[in-house]
Design a protein around this motif. Structure first.
Motif, short mmCIF file in Angstrom:
data_model
loop_
_atom_site.label_atom_id
_atom_site.label_comp_id
_atom_site.label_asym_id
_atom_site.label_seq_id
_atom_site.Cartn_x
_atom_site.Cartn_y
_atom_site.Cartn_z
N VAL A 74 2.16 14.45 2.16
CA VAL A 74 2.78 13.15 2.36
C VAL A 74 2.00 12.53 3.75
O VAL A 74 1.71 11.49 3.64
N TYR A 75 2.10 13.25 4.68
CA TYR A 75 1.59 12.96 6.04
C TYR A 75 -0.13 12.31 6.10
O TYR A 75 -0.46 11.35 6.30
N PHE A 80 0.80 -1.05 0.01
CA PHE A 80 0.03 0.23 -0.02
C PHE A 80 0.88 1.27 -0.07
O PHE A 80 0.61 2.26 -0.72
N HIS A 81 1.87 1.35 0.85
CA HIS A 81 2.75 2.62 0.95
C HIS A 81 3.50 2.47 -0.29
O HIS A 81 3.87 3.84 -0.64
N THR A 82 3.78 1.56 -0.96
CA THR A 82 4.60 1.87 -2.30
C THR A 82 3.64 2.38 -3.31
O THR A 82 4.02 3.45 -3.96
N ILE A 83 2.43 1.99 -3.20
CA ILE A 83 1.47 2.56 -4.22
C ILE A 83 1.48 4.11 -3.91
O ILE A 83 1.45 5.03 -5.08
N GLY A 84 1.34 4.29 -2.60
CA GLY A 84 1.05 5.87 -2.25
C GLY A 84 2.29 6.54 -2.63
O GLY A 84 1.96 7.68 -3.14
N LYS A 85 3.48 6.02 -2.38
CA LYS A 85 4.54 6.78 -2.72
C LYS A 85 4.71 7.00 -4.43
O LYS A 85 4.94 8.11 -4.77
N LEU A 102 2.69 13.08 -8.53
CA LEU A 102 1.90 14.38 -8.34
C LEU A 102 2.68 15.45 -7.95
O LEU A 102 2.56 16.56 -8.45
N LYS A 103 3.96 15.17 -7.41
CA LYS A 103 4.81 16.19 -6.77
C LYS A 103 5.33 17.38 -8.02
O LYS A 103 5.01 18.60 -7.86
N ARG A 144 -1.41 8.66 6.65
CA ARG A 144 -2.39 8.27 7.52
C ARG A 144 -3.61 7.53 6.67
O ARG A 144 -4.09 6.90 7.56
N THR A 145 -3.83 7.99 5.48
CA THR A 145 -5.04 7.36 5.05
C THR A 145 -4.76 5.92 5.01
O THR A 145 -5.60 5.11 5.26
N ILE A 146 -3.47 5.55 4.55
CA ILE A 146 -2.99 4.02 4.29
C ILE A 146 -3.42 3.30 5.45
O ILE A 146 -3.93 2.45 5.56
#
Lengths: 289, 428
Positions: B379-380, B352-357, B363-364, B384-386
């Motif tokens: 980022v935070y 999940f975190h990889t996808i988020g990253k 986006l950046k 948090r959502t994940i």
């Protein structure tokens, strides 16, 4: 007859009684009866006991030994007081199982002296009285404890001798340990008894409280006998280094004599600074003082 | 993840077999490393005492089988597989855990409730962990086993009563004497039993020791071992009154110590108690001596009857211990299940975190007017959502694990989110 002001003492007795039941129960079934609860009940009893004595003292304005009943209650208080201190110092395992039932029984006996028909006849403000009574009471308290220790000793020696290894066996300390404590309590009580008797003698000589024939007073004679029996015990132990069952039996005999000197003499007709009075003259005597 | 124990004990195998398989302190480390060479992903502990030899093995995928362990034992000790395999027992998973808890709590010992096994298990485990032969599973298992043993011993009276003649005798001596320093022990006869008792008393602090024996040399031998004094057998009478504890076990066909002598001794001692232990058959001390005041005389039967009473008492406690252990096994298996799904949950989280990253990286460059502080907030929020999304499934997984279904549950989630990997080895 039990009157209302004595309710606190009855509460005390009930607390001591329940504490006894608990401390005996602990030996038989430690999971059902809690050792700490037994101790707490005893302490609660002791506080009510103390409070009652303070109440008696405040009421009459004197130390609570104005009659036999009060003296008895004061003596029992001393026993508990000495025991609690000893227990704090030496951690006496299972002694309460033997001592508290004895104290409970003596307390119930003390109740029968309520009514105050034997009233003290001497000035309660006298220095000599205090000097005579207090050491003797504490000495007697020590002897009461040594008495329960000797019962403990004989119980344990009987179990060892007859190979009875019940629940009590494992909870009692070694014979040697009990013997040492017995010795400690006696050697603590004896100098106090001696001191009390010496002060008593001075008192008699200077103020003539027991009349010319003071040496024929039962209490004086028995007091001397008590002193002699404990002196003999000390001699046997100190000089002849005697141990074992004989010492324990002698300690029991010594305590019987203590009890007889303290209470029995009244039945024999000795007044020893107490006087039989009717209810009416009760207040008069106190007023005279 | 599987736990396997293979071994034999005093009930399953005679001593001739046990001694062939026994390990000692020197060959356990090489044995451990040899085993790990063969089975690299395994964890193992070897427990070897005079009553048992057991190998505990844990693997993630259950690749090590009973036969592998048997084969290893045969190879290591260079003995025929068939010569010992019929005596071996083996347990898997919860039954293996149950077995170890049973052994450590001393319920499987020859002397029920004895305390030695606890330190033996502790030592076996320490040796294995020093050799880095243990991992996550066996570490947990053995630490828990030691713990359970403590629980069992405090909650029940399995180890409370003494169950050997000498310890019972010492217990009685402790009810007579406050301590043994300064107490004199007189040993009459120099049998094995006598020495055992003397050893016990010595350990408890007795330092004044006098030994009398028909053969003076043997008396001297024992006396030297315990810093005591050997006396001529004929002088025995003179020493009686000085002794607080007398242990007698001569092979004499008649009484060696008579009532009169004991009476005389007690008179000299002025009532100081004497503890007489007569472990000889026929008896050495005249039985009437028991009637002398302050004398406590115990013969072998007196001691033996207490021993058997205490053994019965311990046997009665076994059921209670069994219940405690069953509960603890259940706890442990639940924790094991939790441990089993832990890597899977980590994997899920990483996924999940990889996808988020990836999304954030995408986006950046697109957002220009954002200073560092604001970007950190983005980022935070993502993290948090994940975490929030995963919190519930992870919690349920752990709960499911306690009921034994956690693994399947996590697998389902992984399938659902398209996470594929073969085993959890890489996470471990």
């Amino acid at each position: 007859m039990i009157t209302l002001p004595h309710i606190p003492f009855i509460v005390t007795i009930v607390l001591y009684f329940v504490s006894s039941v608990w401390s005996i129960g602990y030996i038989i079934n430690p999971t059902l009866f809690n050792k700490k609860l037994a101790k707490w009940l005893m302490m609660m009893g002791f506080f009510v006991h103390s409070g009652f004595l303070i109440f008696l003292g405040l009421e009459s304005g004197n130390i609570p030994i104005t009659n036999v009943y009060e003296s008895f209650i004061s003596l029992l208080w001393c026993v508990l007081f000495v025991y609690i201190n000893l227990d704090y110092l030496y951690k006496l395992p299972s002694l309460d199982t033997f001592l508290i039932p004895i104290v409970t029984a003596l307390s119930i006996w003390a109740l029968t002296f309520d009514g105050g028909n034997l009233l003290i006849t001497v000035s309660l403000q006298s220095f000599w009285l205090i000097a005579h009574i207090i050491p003797i009471f504490i000495g007697y308290a020590a002897f009461t404890i040594s008495f329960s220790l000797s019962i403990m000793y004989l119980t344990q020696q009987r179990q060892l001798k007859h190979k009875l290894f019940g629940p009590l066996f494992s909870k009692l300390p070694s014979l040697e340990g009990i013997d040492n404590l017995m010795w400690k309590t006696i050697s603590f009580g004896f100098p106090l008894l001696t001191l009390g008797l010496v002060f008593g003698t001075f008192w008699i000589r200077t103020q003539n409280v027991l009349g010319e024939m003071w040496y024929l007073d039962y209490k004086v004679i028995l007091g001397l006998a008590t002193w002699l029996i404990y002196a003999a015990l000390l001699h046997m132990r100190l000089i002849a280094s005697f141990h074992g069952t004989k010492i324990a039996c002698l300690t029991i005999a010594g305590f019987c004599l203590v009890l007889f000197t303290f209470i029995g003499t009244f039945f024999m007709g000795s007044k020893h600074a107490f006087q039989k009075v009717s209810e009416q003259s009760h207040t008069e005597i106190l007023n005279v003082q | 993840m599987s736990i396997l124990v293979v071994g034999l004990n005093h009930k399953s195998a005679p001593v001739e077999i046990r001694e062939k398989l026994a390990f000692n302190a020197h060959n356990i480390p090489p044995a451990l490393s040899l085993f790990l060479q063969r089975h690299q992903s395994a964890e193992t502990v070897i427990l070897s005492t005079c009553n048992r030899v057991e190998m505990y093995v844990s693997t993630l995928d259950g690749t090590v089988k009973v036969d592998d362990i048997l084969l290893f034992l045969a190879d290591f000790h260079k003995i025929e597989l068939n010569s010992f395999s019929p005596y071996m027992y083996h347990y898997m998973d919860d039954r293996a855990v149950n077995h170890l808890f049973f052994v450590t709590a001393s319920l499987d010992s020859m002397v029920l409730g004895e305390s030695q096994i606890l330190s033996q298990v502790k030592e076996a485990y320490t040796t294995a962990s020093m050799e880095e032969a243990t991992g996550k599973v066996l570490n947990q298992l053995f630490q828990q086993a030691l713990n359970v043993s403590k629980i069992v011993h405090t909650m029940t009276s399995i180890g409370k009563r003494k169950v050997s003649i000498s310890s019972v005798a010492v217990e009685f001596a402790e009810k007579i004497f406050q301590d043994f320093t300064g107490k004199a022990v007189l040993v009459v006869g120099a049998g094995e039993m006598c020495e055992l008792l003397l050893k016990h008393l010595y350990e408890e602090g007795a330092r004044t020791i006098v030994v009398a024996n028909r053969t003076f040399e043997r008396a001297q031998e024992i006396a030297n071992a315990y810093h005591g004094q050997a006396i001529k057998y004929e002088l025995l009478g003179e020493y009686l009154s000085k002794a607080d504890i007398i242990i007698s076990s001569t092979s004499a066909p008649h009484y060696v110590i008579h009532t009169d002598q004991v009476k005389e001794a007690i008179r000299h001692r002025r009532g100081n108690p004497m503890f007489l232990i007569d472990i000889a058959v026929p008896r050495d001390i005249e039985p009437d001596a028991a009637n002398v005041d302050n004398v406590y005389l115990y013969n072998i039967d007196d001691l033996q009857s207490v021993v058997s009473q205490n053994v019965d008492e311990r046997t009665r406690e076994v059921e209670k211990c069994r219940t405690i252990i069953e509960e603890e096994v259940e706890h442990f298996m639940a924790r094991l299940e939790e441990m089993r799904i832990e890597p899977a949950i980590t994997h899920l989280r990483n996924h999940f975190h990889t996808i988020g990253k990836e999304e954030l990286d995408r986006l950046k460059p697109k957002i220009k007017n954002l200073d560092n502080g604001d970007w950190e907030q983005v980022v935070y929020t993502m993290e948090r959502t994940i975490n929030k999304l995963l919190h519930h499934p992870a919690k349920v997984a752990k709960q499911e694990a306690k009921n034994g279904g956690g693994y399947r549950y996590v697998e389902t989630i992984k399938k659902l989110f398209g996470i594929f990997h073969h085993t959890d080895h890489s996470q471990h």
